[in-house]
Design an enzyme around this catalytic site. Structure first.
Site, short mmCIF file in Angstrom:
data_model
loop_
_atom_site.label_atom_id
_atom_site.label_comp_id
_atom_site.label_asym_id
_atom_site.label_seq_id
_atom_site.Cartn_x
_atom_site.Cartn_y
_atom_site.Cartn_z
N GLY B 3 0.82 -1.21 0.00
CA GLY B 3 0.00 0.00 0.00
C GLY B 3 0.85 1.25 0.00
CG PHE B 6 -1.58 9.78 3.96
CD1 PHE B 6 -0.76 10.81 3.54
CD2 PHE B 6 -2.94 9.89 3.74
CE1 PHE B 6 -1.28 11.94 2.91
CE2 PHE B 6 -3.48 11.01 3.12
CZ PHE B 6 -2.65 12.03 2.70
CB VAL B 71 -1.17 -8.18 -2.04
CG1 VAL B 71 -1.11 -9.34 -1.06
CG2 VAL B 71 0.17 -7.46 -2.10
CD GLU B 167 -13.73 18.03 3.82
OE1 GLU B 167 -13.05 18.46 4.77
OE2 GLU B 167 -13.43 17.01 3.19
CG ASP B 296 -7.98 4.80 6.83
OD1 ASP B 296 -7.56 5.39 7.85
OD2 ASP B 296 -8.54 5.39 5.89
CD GLN B 312 -4.01 14.52 12.87
OE1 GLN B 312 -3.11 14.68 13.66
NE2 GLN B 312 -5.11 15.23 12.89
#
Lengths: 426, 426
Positions: B3, B6, B71, B167, B296, B312
């Site tokens: 992955g 972030f 994967v 948003e 996540d 973060q």
């Protein structure tokens, strides 16, 4: 107006002060600045940077109505077109004047089976397909354990050495030697082989011979192998066969031929071999009252030479027809036939090098390249596109980086525990 | 590393000085800056502006090898993963340490049949799908002759009032009232109806109640209809049924739920309801030596609360595991468990308004919005992305224009006279 390319937009604009309802039909919601499409294909620019929503471009022209639809038929007798609105249905639209400006699409000279292996370059999705293919080839070359396959993935064959083919080849050559440097661990992208094929005798056949020779030298210097006089016999999943020998390649790109969209044929008039409508000196279709064809979709003769299929010719033709219609509406008769004014012909060969031909004037090199860049920035639609392209060029010029190295993501595989009958994402 | 989001990138970087071969496997060639994905969906930004090629991001890390592969299986016993290289085949890759950072994808709480009518927003292609759907709805509304259908095309339903939903709704509201003004002749885009649905009691449930109230007021002012306590019962081609009543809508967008990719399940460990792996305080998977889950894809508890699924947290977890592995390789034992440090939680509600919560601090309004913009520009990967996003924002702030109003082009219809057995463009 059918078609929102250079010719269609120019015709619509020329009618902005006329007392008339202008309807512009296009299957796309955006106008494309075709001369820079090759830079989207080589990851220099993003699709949106050379495109502008037709609605926004023409938002202030109150007599203009833009419709997102595909024209499926033209009925000369009843003066109407049949348009298919995706998701809504078909509708007849009556016209007093019809301007067909539907441009060209890739053509494979009757070998449509080549298309699946060798994409052409006429739309943004073509450009994104090519970009994905080029970038994926390096990924596959890095991944494979097989030497032959690695060589095949690192061989790029461009069929057609006109301006598009030359510009693509040069841009690709600079990408493999600059942008991708240091990005891979097992392969060296700089060792990729880029082959530019053409059945004709020289590159850029519409330019003077001396410029062709200079461009060939420049391409060779950039690492492009130029093979002229090589007719492509086969394109398949393994590569191409040209001039009797096979070149194994995973990425074959087609810029050799274009043909008109099916619409000129619906006008019931004569078309040339590429499907372009033959028009009279006023760009009118004989026997089809009120119907004009402009831009690449028209075959226009001038002084016994065809008017070239370039942006400036399309714009001039569109403007001419728009003004002609405006005058006719005021009851005046236009007596002067269309006359193409050639502002000059340019092609760019990578960074710092372009060629220009205008009448007896022939220049090449860095200054010509500056002129090329300047002219193309100014010609872009919308101030924002001009600023964006200019900044991308400056960035990429000084850093060697390219801003849009995106390979489309594969669709998500459904989680077997969650799978219903339908795929997770349509 | 599996992955390149972030968490995966942070883990790989934390190992840059370690004496180890790092392999980063991702099915995409690009890293996405997820917090601004909603701006691609609403045509403010181009996909490439919030993405960076993983290879280029990490080109200077010589001990890192980036592989474009998916994967497909993890074998804990033999310490290897099975990766499928598109176009090349499957290969086993052995590991000493495995860091799973595969993130989330949209989830429909067992109603996968909703997916085809209500796309989620987790990838660039999701964002482009949503952008195309929104822009096409206005085209269809302009084209249709049917009043009911026009109303349905001009109704946008967003399911899920978390940060993404809020948003998106605010950005869409500003698009219909600003960007599209004057672009249509028969419809007034400003009269579009934007409905934000949530089954819960309030918008932004992870924020303080006072901020939820302020955001609801702000959304209402922008013209968004906020419906809380409305559980979605059905999503179909005609719209949604929520709270017992049907809302006809051609554009339903799903930000209500996400679930982990299938990979955490392959680890043979316990997962939570969303498919996230339960990990120990060191982010290790119990009974799977050398295996970590971060970002996540991991369910991490801290002080009896779950660590939130935000960028973060993902970055901190990735860094923690990278450093932990580097220390273990040097023979040192890490005694301090992972601890999430909350720098504050933000959400933006259109132009000039954002909310921020950090411990006891709660702010909202214009200054908070400036902080939001500043923080997000700085957090973008690559200098070029920072410059580009900043300029797009300035342009769009002062002109109201959006730069990427592209609807994907329909495939070319083959010319009947030219058609071979295969389509003209694959």
């Amino acid at each position: 107006m059918v078609g929102g390319g250079f010719a269609g937009i120019a015709a619509a604009r020329a009618l902005r002060h006329a007392d008339v309802d202008v309807v512009l039909v296009d299957r796309r919601n955006h106008h494309i600045f075709q001369p820079l499409l090759y830079q989207v294909a080589t990851a220099v620019l993003s699709p949106a940077e050379i495109a502008a929503p037709i609605r926004q471009l023409e938002a202030k022209q109150r007599n203009l109505n833009v419709l997102l639809a595909e024209v499926t038929d033209v009925d000369i007798a009843s003066r109407s077109i049949e348009a298919s609105f995706p998701g809504v249905g078909d509708r007849k639209i009556a016209y007093d004047y019809l301007v067909v400006a539907t441009g060209m699409r890739p053509s494979y000279f009757g070998h449509d089976e080549f298309a699946q292996h060798a994409p052409g370059l006429k739309s943004l999705s073509d450009a994104e397909t090519i970009r994905g293919k080029i970038l994926a080839a390096f990924e596959l070359a890095e991944a494979t354990e097989d030497d032959g396959e690695r060589a095949r993935q690192m061989t790029f064959v461009l069929v057609g050495a006109g301006p598009s083919g030359v510009e693509l080849a040069a841009s690709l050559a600079q990408m493999v030697r600059g942008t991708l440097r240091g990005n891979f661990r097992r392969i060296d992208p700089a060792r990729a082989s880029i082959v530019l094929l053409d059945a004709g005798k020289r590159v850029l056949p519409t330019f003077a011979e001396s410029l062709s020779r200079r461009v060939t030298r420049r391409l060779t210097k950039l690492g492009v192998k130029v093979l002229t006089g090589a007719k492509v016999e086969t394109v398949d999943a393994q590569g191409v066969v040209a001039g009797g020998s096979r070149i194994p390649s995973a990425t074959v790109l087609w810029t050799a031929g274009v043909a008109a969209s099916p619409i000129p044929k619906m006008l019931g008039t004569n078309t040339d071999r590429a499907g372009r409508a033959l028009v009279d000196p006023f760009l009118k279709v004989v026997d089809a009252p009120g119907v004009f064809v402009v831009g690449d979709a028209a075959s226009v003769m001038q002084d016994k030479h065809p008017v070239p299929g370039v942006a400036q010719a399309a714009i001039q033709e569109g403007q001419y027809v728009g003004r002609l219609i405006a005058k006719e509406l005021k009851g005046r008769k236009v007596k002067r036939p269309f006359r193409y004014f050639d502002k000059g012909n340019m092609a760019v060969v990578g960074k710092n090098y372009a060629v220009l031909e205008r009448g007896w004037l022939r220049t090449s090199g860095f200054l010509t390249w500056l002129v090329w860049a300047f002219v193309h920035i100014l010609a872009l639609p919308q101030l924002q596109n001009r600023l964006r392209v200019q900044r991308q060029w400056l960035w990429s010029y000084f850093t060697g980086q390219r801003s849009s190295r995106l390979i489309p993501e594969p669709p998500r595989e459904a989680d077997p525990d969650l799978t219903a009958e339908r795929p997770l994402v349509p």
